[in-house]
Scaffold this active site. Structure first.
Site, short mmCIF file in Angstrom:
data_model
loop_
_atom_site.label_atom_id
_atom_site.label_comp_id
_atom_site.label_asym_id
_atom_site.label_seq_id
_atom_site.Cartn_x
_atom_site.Cartn_y
_atom_site.Cartn_z
N SER A 36 0.91 -1.09 -0.07
CA SER A 36 0.05 0.10 -0.01
C SER A 36 1.05 1.20 0.16
O SER A 36 2.02 1.09 0.23
CB SER A 36 -0.99 0.11 1.15
N SER A 80 -8.34 1.07 -3.54
CA SER A 80 -8.29 0.98 -1.83
C SER A 80 -6.77 0.90 -1.29
O SER A 80 -6.44 1.47 -0.19
CB SER A 80 -8.93 -0.26 -1.54
N SER A 81 -5.73 0.38 -2.00
CA SER A 81 -4.31 0.35 -1.58
C SER A 81 -3.62 1.59 -1.50
O SER A 81 -2.75 1.63 -0.88
CB SER A 81 -3.61 -0.78 -2.35
N THR A 82 -4.29 2.53 -2.21
CA THR A 82 -3.51 3.62 -2.45
C THR A 82 -4.52 5.10 -2.21
O THR A 82 -3.78 6.06 -2.43
CB THR A 82 -2.97 4.00 -3.96
N LYS A 86 -5.21 6.17 0.99
CA LYS A 86 -4.88 6.14 2.48
C LYS A 86 -4.21 7.17 3.10
O LYS A 86 -3.30 7.75 2.60
CB LYS A 86 -4.08 4.76 2.68
N CYS A 108 -4.49 -0.59 8.86
CA CYS A 108 -3.75 -0.84 7.63
C CYS A 108 -2.46 -1.71 7.94
O CYS A 108 -1.68 -0.86 8.40
CB CYS A 108 -3.56 0.24 6.65
N SER A 141 -11.09 -5.45 -1.03
CA SER A 141 -10.95 -4.27 0.23
C SER A 141 -11.56 -3.11 -0.60
O SER A 141 -11.47 -2.87 -1.72
CB SER A 141 -9.48 -4.01 0.20
N HIS A 190 -8.41 -7.25 -3.97
CA HIS A 190 -6.94 -6.69 -3.81
C HIS A 190 -6.18 -7.26 -4.58
O HIS A 190 -6.30 -8.34 -4.95
CB HIS A 190 -6.71 -6.82 -2.34
N MET A 249 -4.17 -7.38 2.01
CA MET A 249 -4.15 -6.58 3.11
C MET A 249 -3.19 -7.21 4.20
O MET A 249 -3.36 -8.21 4.61
CB MET A 249 -5.46 -6.18 3.45
#
Length: 395
Positions: A18, A65-67, A69, A103, A308, A313, A317
């Protein structure tokens, strides 16, 4: 006349698979140093949400969703801890930040940021070797220990540790999630909120599925891939290009959240999109990962795919990996059975980008399962540091 932009000290970091925008609490504008609308509006603008185009063109987010944050760090208010870590998962297409969970991937970057930004007592930082950073995860009220490599008094970021889902090698950061089962706000402290290792989860209009509902790392709903029409070898496009499949997963997630006691009605699920997670498991088999690399059946104990923020994903995660490791260590869960059953202290599972090993120490005490810690390795790196700019009237 429009308000001019203001600039706020910030660091853009990758942690695990992430990346996000990191802030020191005291660097935020005064109105955003407390939870509430001002803070949320500021961070939404930093990321570039809500974006009906789904691109985050006008912000620091990466439209996944991974980026998407944000992280806020401060000197810890807890005894025997170095830093308080607050995580905000920013929605892409709506004005919403989910503060309900951690996270795990970005946890790998928390220790490095804390050391480099004066949040760890200098007396506790070695010139060379490993610096043990004691993290208080404020979203879920848990302790995490990060072992951050140091060289010449500086955080060592480069190295030869390879993490599937991350393009380049970096220095290894070992993370220990202590007592990762539920906190009082997530199901009353029970690792298995229903009291069962496997439940029958009834989802009106879709079906009834065997499910392991676990609070460890992050609340997670595990179902068998075969029961929902999958093999467990799927890559992102197979799921994310199928709107009907995503809708089914969200419906299953909502009913699972109710059964776990996280919400009272399925209508509340949209307001906590970050938790619980939903994942599907299968026994090991060979497949080709998204990088084109073949993952051999002999390399893994089981297959896991997880969603996610409503999408499959690209890897795994970190918090869900804790749930996987914990469930795998407890005989009889769907995760454990997919891995072949029996007692085990670690598993290597296959995800869309490759494999990941996670260990967990679980024990049954007076008929109740407990887990003292889960361990995995990640890496982290500063991508950019300086100031992020936002319109002065956005919050």
């Amino acid at each position: 006349m429009s308000a001019p932009q203001i600039k706020i000290p910030a660091t853009y970091m990758r942690g695990g698979t992430s990346k996000g925008v990191f802030f020191k609490l005291t660097d935020l504008p005064a109105a955003a140093q407390q939870p509430g609308k001002a803070r949320d509006n500021l961070l939404l603008r930093v990321i570039g949400s809500p974006d009906p185009y789904g691109k985050h063109t006008d912000g620091m987010g990466g439209a996944t969703s991974s980026t998407s944050k944000t992280v806020i760090l401060s000197k810890s208010s807890k005894p025997e801890h170095d830093v308080d870590y607050l995580f905000g998962q920013v929605a892409i297409d709506k004005a919403f930040i989910d503060w309900s969970g951690n996270c795990g991937n970005l946890t790998a970057a928390v220790g490095a940021f804390a050391i480099s930004n004066g949040l760890v007592d200098a007396a506790r930082i070695p010139q060379n070797g490993l610096c043990t950073v004691r993290i208080w995860q404020a979203n879920i009220g848990k302790t995490i220990i990060a072992h951050v490599p140091m060289t010449g008094g500086e955080v060592q970021e480069t190295g030869d540790f390879e993490l599937d889902g991350v393009t380049f090698a970096a220095a290894e950061v070992q993370i220990e999630f202590l007592d990762p089962a539920a906190d009082e706000g997530e199901g009353g402290g029970a690792m298995f909120p229903t009291g069962n290792l496997v439940d029958d989860l009834e989802v009106p209009g879709i079906g009834t599925f065997k499910a392991t509902l676990i609070n460890a790392g992050i609340p997670t709903i595990f179902v068998n891939a075969a029961d929902i029409g999958y093999t467990g070898t799927e890559l992102q496009d197979a799921i994310n290009s199928d709107a009907a499949a995503l809708a089914r997963f969200e419906t299953i997630r909502a009913y699972g959240a109710v059964k776990m006691g996280l919400i009272q009605d399925i209508s509340e699920a949209a307001a906590r999109a970050h938790t619980p997670k939903i994942a599907f498991v299968a026994p090991p088999q060979s497949y080709v990962a998204s990088s084109g690399k073949t993952v051999a059946e002999s390399e893994i104990d089981l297959l896991v795919r997880a969603l996610s923020m409503g999408k499959l994903h690209h890897a795994m995660m970190g918090t869900a990996a804790v749930a996987i490791g914990t469930a795998a260590a407890i005989p009889g869960t769907l995760v454990n059975l997919a891995a072949g059953g029996g007692a085990r202290e670690a598993v290597r599972f296959g995800h869309p980008s490759g494999t990941l090993r996670v260990g967990a120490a679980a024990a049954e005490v007076a008929g109740q399962w407990t887990v003292t810690k889960a361990i995995m390795s990640r890496s982290a790196r500063v991508l950019m540091e300086g100031w992020v700019r936002v319109p002065g009237d956005c919050f």
